[in-house]
Design a protein around this motif. Structure first.
Motif, mmCIF file in Angstrom:
data_model
loop_
_atom_site.group_PDB
_atom_site.id
_atom_site.type_symbol
_atom_site.label_atom_id
_atom_site.label_comp_id
_atom_site.label_asym_id
_atom_site.label_seq_id
_atom_site.Cartn_x
_atom_site.Cartn_y
_atom_site.Cartn_z
ATOM 1 N N LYS A 583 2.064 5.987 20.132
ATOM 2 C CA LYS A 583 1.984 5.524 18.736
ATOM 3 C C LYS A 583 0.560 5.689 18.234
ATOM 4 O O LYS A 583 -0.401 5.403 18.950
ATOM 5 C CB LYS A 583 2.414 4.066 18.622
ATOM 6 C CG LYS A 583 2.463 3.534 17.187
ATOM 7 C CD LYS A 583 2.935 2.100 17.125
ATOM 8 C CE LYS A 583 4.415 1.973 17.392
ATOM 9 N NZ LYS A 583 5.239 2.610 16.327
ATOM 10 N N GLU A 590 2.107 5.456 10.244
ATOM 11 C CA GLU A 590 2.440 5.220 11.638
ATOM 12 C C GLU A 590 3.074 6.488 12.188
ATOM 13 O O GLU A 590 4.032 7.008 11.641
ATOM 14 C CB GLU A 590 3.385 4.031 11.790
ATOM 15 C CG GLU A 590 2.723 2.698 11.469
ATOM 16 C CD GLU A 590 3.539 1.521 11.968
ATOM 17 O OE1 GLU A 590 4.653 1.747 12.494
ATOM 18 O OE2 GLU A 590 3.058 0.376 11.831
ATOM 19 N N ASP A 592 4.638 8.368 15.618
ATOM 20 C CA ASP A 592 5.217 8.110 16.932
ATOM 21 C C ASP A 592 5.351 9.413 17.709
ATOM 22 O O ASP A 592 5.527 10.497 17.138
ATOM 23 C CB ASP A 592 6.600 7.456 16.791
ATOM 24 C CG ASP A 592 6.512 6.090 16.116
ATOM 25 O OD1 ASP A 592 5.576 5.345 16.433
ATOM 26 O OD2 ASP A 592 7.369 5.799 15.258
ATOM 27 N N ASN A 593 5.286 9.270 19.023
ATOM 28 C CA ASN A 593 5.559 10.387 19.943
ATOM 29 C C ASN A 593 4.736 11.626 19.604
ATOM 30 O O ASN A 593 5.259 12.736 19.478
ATOM 31 C CB ASN A 593 7.050 10.737 19.929
ATOM 32 C CG ASN A 593 7.912 9.564 20.342
ATOM 33 O OD1 ASN A 593 7.557 8.820 21.265
ATOM 34 N ND2 ASN A 593 9.029 9.367 19.657
ATOM 35 N N THR A 614 6.934 10.907 11.972
ATOM 36 C CA THR A 614 6.215 10.108 10.972
ATOM 37 C C THR A 614 6.887 10.225 9.620
ATOM 38 O O THR A 614 7.631 11.181 9.363
ATOM 39 C CB THR A 614 4.748 10.538 10.887
ATOM 40 O OG1 THR A 614 4.054 9.660 10.002
ATOM 41 C CG2 THR A 614 4.600 11.960 10.368
#
Length: 969
Positions: A583, A590, A592-593, A614
């Protein structure tokens, strides 16, 4: 008695005449002293400007000029006030020199009758010198015209000035120097320097004095001098001969902070080589004074430090220096059983021992340089640091012997050296390193012949600083050394909300350190959380703090500092970084991955298979960031975005808002693939004008509202539903170049209206789109339908045989959308299309009944004419508005110009009156009246130019308005 009376009168008469002619001579001399500068002032000023234009390519400006003889009789004093030399082209707006004043004493008779004016002394008052050397080697001080740019007259004509210097002086100077290719910078604050001696003689006893409040010199990011206070007396015997010029050092002393040195010997310049024999002596300095040169120590106050121990520093440079050879040198530093401690701290550094030497023999072979640090040792509160180094044959095959042993409890640092309030260290540093062997063994992969072993370990490190606000924790970091590489066995760290884990290897670390070869490495980086908002916020506060400190310290923005680091990747770094972050928080987003590969090589960062989740969708990236030219980094990127929230995309990326302004007013999900290439500024802002690329766009459904072009189109067509739309299954392709995004023709359905659209949007928000709309009859406003049907009814009443039917189900309409996104200009043929939708009634009537053609024609013409007149009236109203708005703008520009011109004339008149009123005698008043008249004339010329330019602008506005109005026909 008569003769005596006669003789008395004669004597009295001679005395009177002497007084008379003496008074006259005095008055004439006084008048000459006043008037000679007046007579020659303009001449000398013109010569100064002519000489500058002949020799320089820079822009010279002089605020004021004065010439006087009274204070410096019999020398004339020339004074130039606020003298500036500004660069051109890439140095536009950069001032090389900004002088408060330049004073020069001129030989009186050379001014009166000589072909050349002799300058006997020069004084520079408060000079600010700003030297910059760009990455490609071009420098702003390279302002002397080459002969290729000079006219034949300028080449053949001798200089109007001749240097006959006896002295010169620099008072309160500031010098800054930034050399990007050399990766170094310097600042000299409050420089005062003077030199005396007849520089026109063949043998000169030259005496100089120099003081500076702070000298800073940084190279490769290392501050070799930091705010060093300097006081130097250097006296030279200068002998200028036909074959050489020799400079022999006499009485001299240079003091840096408290460190005193003196030099002895000579330096002789021949046509093709230099010869020297120079010796350095620092025997009058102490260990404490040597410490005053250490930047971190000096800033905390070396004066109050408690020291002991012996210190010796000496050296020599002797021999010839040619294009191929260097002289010999031999320098020695010895510190024995020394210590130093701050008086307000409980402990200090003890048992300091340093024995160091570097030497070489005269010749071309640089391989004979020897570096020996036989011993470096210090202890403090149970901690020890030991090191020694030997280096031989550094050029051909570096042969190195290095031993380093350090065991340090970081928590003890605050007991021996000052730390900032709120700053603390904890943890252990353990280093044990041994290197011995030749680089050729590593080059030939004969690792068994090179000894490299040891480690550097940080354990349980905690660092707190009020500047960071967050604790930095290094649970463990373990480097191990071997002949092939430097291995990062593990690193586990945290800062605030972020955590870091990394391991990998660094190859060729010795080649990088000793021969500036390419440093290669491969790393795996993992993190469960990277809060970049927090990290960059901390970095920003650090940078602001550093900037404030830098400004206070008058240190330069060194090469390698933030100015360059933002856009520069070293060309001798070859790193491969595999990244996996669960994250990321960045600028409110934000992510992720995040996963992918980053490759750094030859000043280029390459992104390979970067993927992330995102903004409600997925993002794929590939491409490169090229910093070979750090002044103009180049990007070549490809994006693959799937199901992203369009509003978040526009809010977070300025480039998207520029490419597609409609995105800011839309809601929904989009997918797009695009590739783009272009340049950036050194601050990493994209140069939008340089962008080229192409892509496509797809959305299942987005809703658009508040988009001004749609709102204006709805008003123009009298179809309010158009202002807010839900668009389904939109697919388009585009490309961009020359600062514009060109949208290829695509179909769009606005409610029940199908449209074909093409055009462009510029990055300055100018727009130019063409729409071919097919408007269903039931979308046409009822009042428009009523007007058309009334017209058709009249036609059918006059010529029943025509039996004209109503409007067709679909009316084609052409729309041009221009102006800007926020102020669109809509033009349509909607009214004409409505009238033409029933067909050409005139031809139908002619074919039906020839004998009633005039009657039918008149009737039909009247119906159509009524509507045409409506259109004409609308056009006339638009024309009148365009011209009225333009006239209002033109009148405003003229009025503003006249107002400014009146102020200029009034101010000049005020200054002129004050100038004349300040005269103390009729001669001065006469001279000042001439200057006052010239002042008024210059102001009137300036005001007139202002009014003329305003008139031109006003005429241009009216001409452009007329052209726009004429196009409405």
């Amino acid at each position: 008695m008569a003769p005596r009376t006669t003789n008395g009168k004669k004597k009295k008469s001679i005395f009177k005449r002497i007084l008379k002619w003496g008074a006259i001579s005095f008055i004439l001399l006084l008048a000459a002293l006043i008037l000679i500068p007046v007579f020659y002032k303009d001449k000398i000023l013109q010569l100064v400007i002519k000489e500058a234009n002949k020799q320089l390519t820079a822009e010279l400006s002089i605020s004021d000029f004065d010439l006087t003889i009274i204070k410096t009789f019999p020398k004339l004093t020339m004074e130039l006030n606020e003298v500036k030399l500004a660069g051109k082209d890439d140095f536009e707006g950069v001032e090389l020199v900004n002088l408060k004043a330049l004073e020069a004493k001129l030989d009186f008779w050379s001014v009166i009758g000589g072909d050349q004016i002799e300058i006997e002394s020069i004084k520079l008052i408060e000079p600010h010198v700003n030297v910059k050397v760009l990455q490609d080697g071009r420098a702003n001080y390279d302002i002397v015209k080459p002969d290729s740019l000079k006219t034949e007259e300028e080449i053949s004509e001798p200089s109007s000035f001749k240097l006959a210097l006896k002295s010169y002086e620099i008072r309160n100077g500031e010098i800054s120097y930034l050399d990007k290719p050399g990766n170094m910078s310097a600042v000299i604050a409050n420089l005062n320097h003077s030199g005396n001696g007849d520089l026109t003689a063949e043998t000169v006893n030259f005496e100089t004095k120099t003081t500076a409040d702070a000298i800073t010199f940084i190279m490769d990011g290392v501050p070799y001098l930091a705010q060093v206070k300097t006081d130097a007396i250097v006296n030279l015997l200068m002998e200028f001969g036909e074959k050489s010029s020799k400079f022999t050092l006499k009485e001299n002393e240079i003091t840096l902070n408290a460190f005193k040195t003196s030099y002895d010997g000579y330096f002789e310049m021949f046509d093709d080589y230099y010869d020297m024999d120079l010796k350095l002596d620092a025997s009058r300095s102490t260990f404490k004074e040597l410490i005053s040169l250490i930047p971190s120590v000096f800033r905390t106050g070396y004066e109050s430090m408690l020291t002991k121990g012996s210190f010796a520093l000496n050296g020599m440079v002797k021999g010839k220096m040619t294009d191929t050879e260097l002289p010999a040198w031999d320098f020695n530093l010895n510190v024995d059983n020394a210590s130093f401690r701050y008086p307000d701290l409980p402990s200090g550094f003890e048992k300091i021992t340093i024995r160091a030497n570097t030497k070489r023999e005269q010749g071309a072979n640089l391989d004979n340089i020897k570096v020996d640090i036989d011993k470096f040792h210090t202890e403090f509160i149970g901690n020890t640091i030991d090191a020694n180094l030997k280096l031989r044959t550094p050029m051909s095959d570096p042969n190195i012997g290095l031993n380093l042993l350090a065991k340090v409890d970081l928590a003890s640092l605050e007991k021996v050296m000052p730390v900032a309030e709120g700053e603390s260290y904890n943890g252990k540093l353990d280093a044990d390193l041994k290197l011995a062997g030749k680089m050729s063994s590593i080059d030939n992969e004969q690792y068994e012949d090179f000894n490299a072993e040891g480690w550097l370990i940080l354990k349980d490190v905690l660092y707190n600083s009020p500047d960071l606000g967050k604790e930095v924790s290094v649970e463990s970091m373990h480097f191990s050394f071997n002949p092939k590489n430097l291995a990062l066995e593990e690193m586990q760290a945290k800062m605030g909300n972020s955590d870091f884990a990394m391991k990998g290897t660094i190859d060729n670390y010795l080649g990088y350190a000793l021969r500036d070869e390419t440093l290669t490495g491969s790393f795996d980086f993992k993190s469960s959380m990277l809060d970049l908002d927090e990290i960059m916020g901390l970095s920003s506060s650090d940078e602001e703090s550093s900037t404030a400190s830098t400004e206070t310290a008058t240190e330069p923005a060194a090469s390698g500092s933030s100015e360059d680091a933002a856009g520069s990747i070293p060309d001798n770094i070859d790193f491969n970084l595999n990244t996996a972050v669960a994250k990321i928080k960045y600028d409110g987003m934000e992510i992720d991955n995040f996963r992918g590969n980053v490759k750094l090589k030859e000043s280029v960062a390459s992104l390979n298979d970067v993927q992330m989740n995102t903004m409600g969708g997925t993002v794929g990236m590939k491409g490169s960031f090229d910093t070979k030219n750090p002044e103009k980094p180049h990007i070549n990127l490809g994006y693959d975005l799937k199901d992203l929230d369009i509003k978040q995309l526009a809010d977070n990326f300025l480039t998207v808002e520029k490419l597609a302004p409609i995105a800011k007013y839309a809601q929904g999900k989009i997918s797009t693939s695009l590739s783009m290439e272009g340049d950036m500024t050194k601050d990493l802002d994209i140069n939008l004008e340089s962008l080229t690329g192409s892509g496509n766009f797809f959305t299942n459904k987005i809703t658009v509202s508040g988009f001004e072009p749609l709102t204006k189109l709805a008003n123009e067509l009298k179809i309010p539903k158009l202002s807010s739309q839900t668009l389904d299954n939109v697919r388009a392709s585009f490309e961009f170049e020359d600062g514009k995004m060109f949208v290829k023709p695509f179909n769009l359905k606005l409610g029940k209206i199908t449209s074909d659209i093409e055009g462009w949007t510029s990055f300055t928000t100018d727009i130019d789109y063409k729409m071919k709309m097919n408007v269903p009859k039931d979308q046409v406003p009822a009042e428009m339908i009523k007007v058309v049907e009334q017209a058709i009814g009249k036609v059918n009443n006059v010529v029943p045989q025509l039996n004209v039917k109503g409007l067709p189900d679909i009316i084609p309409v052409n729309v041009n959308v221009g102006g800007t996104v926020m102020k669109p200009v809509i033009k349509t043929n909607f009214k004409e299309s409505l009238m033409e939708a029933t067909g050409n009634l005139k031809d139908q009537v002619k074919d039906l009944v020839e004998d009633k053609i005039e009657e039918v024609k008149d009737t039909v013409t009247k119906v159509i004419k009524d509507k045409v007149e409506d259109v004409k009236e609308d056009l006339i109203e638009q024309k009148n508005k365009i011209m009225a708005d333009a006239q209002k703008q033109a009148d405003k520009i003229k009025a503003e110009a006249k107002k400014q011109a009146d102020v200029i004339r009034a101010e000049a008149d005020k200054q002129a009156k004050a100038l004349v009123d300040g005269a103390k005698n009729p001669i001065e008043k006469k001279l000042r009246e001439k200057s006052a008249e010239e002042l008024r004339k210059q102001a009137d010329d300036k005001a007139g130019k202002l009014e003329t330019e305003a008139a031109k602008q006003a005429d241009k506005i009216m001409a452009e308005a007329k052209a726009r109005a004429d196009k409405l026909n």
